[in-house]
Design an enzyme around this catalytic site. Structure first.
Site, PDB file in Angstrom:
ATOM      1  N   ASN A   5       0.862  -1.179   0.000  1.00  0.00           N
ATOM      2  CA  ASN A   5       0.000   0.000   0.000  1.00  0.00           C
ATOM      3  C   ASN A   5       0.901   1.232   0.000  1.00  0.00           C
ATOM      4  OD1 ASN A   5      -1.807   2.045   0.517  1.00  0.00           O
ATOM      5  ND2 ASN A   5      -2.352   1.341   2.586  1.00  0.00           N
ATOM      6  N   LYS A   7       0.103   4.269  -0.307  1.00  0.00           N
ATOM      7  CA  LYS A   7      -0.558   5.448   0.288  1.00  0.00           C
ATOM      8  C   LYS A   7      -0.330   6.678  -0.612  1.00  0.00           C
ATOM      9  CE  LYS A   7      -0.204   3.246   4.726  1.00  0.00           C
ATOM     10  NZ  LYS A   7      -0.074   3.337   6.164  1.00  0.00           N
ATOM     11  N   HIS A  91      -9.563   1.173   4.924  1.00  0.00           N
ATOM     12  CA  HIS A  91      -8.271   1.345   5.611  1.00  0.00           C
ATOM     13  C   HIS A  91      -8.468   2.292   6.803  1.00  0.00           C
ATOM     14  CE1 HIS A  91      -4.171   2.547   6.455  1.00  0.00           C
ATOM     15  NE2 HIS A  91      -3.808   1.420   5.865  1.00  0.00           N
ATOM     16  N   GLU A  93      -6.799   4.665   7.912  1.00  0.00           N
ATOM     17  CA  GLU A  93      -6.562   6.085   7.637  1.00  0.00           C
ATOM     18  C   GLU A  93      -7.793   6.720   6.985  1.00  0.00           C
ATOM     19  OE1 GLU A  93      -2.874   5.494   5.586  1.00  0.00           O
ATOM     20  OE2 GLU A  93      -1.941   4.966   7.496  1.00  0.00           O
ATOM     21  N   GLU A 161      -5.304  -4.981  10.718  1.00  0.00           N
ATOM     22  CA  GLU A 161      -4.275  -3.967  10.916  1.00  0.00           C
ATOM     23  C   GLU A 161      -4.563  -3.205  12.208  1.00  0.00           C
ATOM     24  OE1 GLU A 161      -2.348  -2.757   6.967  1.00  0.00           O
ATOM     25  OE2 GLU A 161      -4.187  -1.599   7.123  1.00  0.00           O
ATOM     26  N   GLY A 167       2.385   2.370  10.765  1.00  0.00           N
ATOM     27  CA  GLY A 167       3.315   3.486  10.587  1.00  0.00           C
ATOM     28  C   GLY A 167       4.012   3.925  11.868  1.00  0.00           C
ATOM     29  N   SER A 206       3.389  -1.926  10.387  1.00  0.00           N
ATOM     30  CA  SER A 206       4.842  -1.950  10.593  1.00  0.00           C
ATOM     31  C   SER A 206       5.487  -3.289  10.245  1.00  0.00           C
ATOM     32  CB  SER A 206       5.185  -1.533  12.025  1.00  0.00           C
ATOM     33  OG  SER A 206       4.754  -0.205  12.261  1.00  0.00           O
TER      34      SER A 206
HETATM   35  P1  PGA Z   1       2.770   0.390   7.623  1.00  0.00           P
HETATM   36  O1  PGA Z   1       1.317   0.557   6.970  1.00  0.00           O
HETATM   37  O2  PGA Z   1       3.345  -0.900   7.086  1.00  0.00           O
HETATM   38  O3  PGA Z   1       3.540   1.596   7.173  1.00  0.00           O
HETATM   39  O4  PGA Z   1       2.585   0.342   9.096  1.00  0.00           O
HETATM   40  C1  PGA Z   1       0.474  -0.557   6.809  1.00  0.00           C
HETATM   41  C2  PGA Z   1      -0.847  -0.130   6.240  1.00  0.00           C
HETATM   42  O5  PGA Z   1      -1.326   0.952   6.584  1.00  0.00           O
HETATM   43  O6  PGA Z   1      -1.433  -0.846   5.418  1.00  0.00           O
END
Ligand code: PGA
Length: 247
Positions: A5, A7, A91, A93, A161, A167, A206
């Site tokens: 992803n 983003k 997601h 976010e 997640e 992140g 992460s």
């Molecule tokens: P990250 O993001 O690996 O940077 O923690 C994962 C995600 O949001 O799908």
């Protein structure tokens, strides 16, 4: 499955170069699925870069109508046109910054499926919810509301997640993640029977080349949804190789 992803990252040249690097460096890997999810505006460019390879394309979001006066939105038909087979839905976010609700997510899932896109449904608890020991309750409600009215889940992928792990560099331990993955699979089994065994449940939050090895050893972890570490060709390919070795 390993899905990257991206983003709101990359420029066109970077996106194409990253996609090409992944194609070239994963050519020998035949088991499992590798999915790239670039920003909307680079879908065509990445689609072109992965043409003829085993890599699949995904969008990061979509709207639940085919067309119309919805300024700023992208329809599932447009995504198919751009070469997408997958779409990330719900997601954290999007839930947090763009007020995405379980009801919207349900409409999006239904629309993605009826358009022939495979949704990657994201669920997960916040740190506060984990500390209150309501993780399974929260994840359970998210899944039940997202899947409301959906009879066939054979084209759906679920990504667990934990919000506190996205992140942040803090990832769930393999045991913590497995506990929730097992909970999800058994919950799906109650409603959908043995389709639950074929359901891909990805872990996200992460994920790195250093921690994927122990995560993927868990029985109910079928792959990863990777953010930060998917933006560097070498680390993403490293993750793909580790998952392919174990599965
Ligand atoms: P990250 O993001 O690996 O940077 O923690 C994962 C995600 O949001 O799908």
């Amino acid at each position: 499955m390993v899905a990257g992803n991206w983003k709101m990252n990359t420029a066109q040249d970077e996106a194409k170069a990253l996609a090409k690097y992944i194609v070239v460096n994963t050519q020998d890997i035949k088991n499992g699925e590798v999915v790239l999810s670039p920003p909307f505006v680079y879908l065509f460019a990445v689609s072109d870069a992965i043409k003829g390879s085993h890599i699949k394309l995904s969008a990061q979001n979509m709207y639940f109508e085919d067309k119309g006066a919805y300024t700023g939105e992208i329809s599932p038909i447009m995504l198919k046109d751009a070469g997408c087979q997958y779409v990330i839905i719900g997601h954290s976010e999007r839930r947090k910054y763009f007020n995405e609700t379980d009801e919207n997510i349900n409409l999006k899932l239904k629309k993605a499926l009826s358009t022939g896109l495979k949704p990657i449904l994201c669920v997960g608890e916040t740190l506060e919810e984990r500390e209150k020991d309501i993780t399974e309750f929260v994840v359970g409600i998210q899944i039940k509301k997202a899947l409301y009215g959906i009879q066939d889940i054979s084209n759906i992928v679920i990504a667990y997640e934990p919000v506190w792990a996205i992140g942040t560099g803090k990832n769930a331990t393999p045991e913590e993640a497995e506990e929730v993955h097992f909970f999800i699979r058994e919950m799906i089994r109650k409603k959908y029977g043995n389709t639950a065994d074929k359901l891909l449940i990805l872990y996200g939050g992460s994920v790195t080349v250093d921690n994927i090895g122990s995560l993927i050893e868990m029985k109910d972890i079928d792959g990863a949804l990777v953010g930060g570490a998917s933006l560097k060709g070498e680390s993403f390919v490293g993750i793909i190789k580790k998952v392919a070795e174990k599965r």
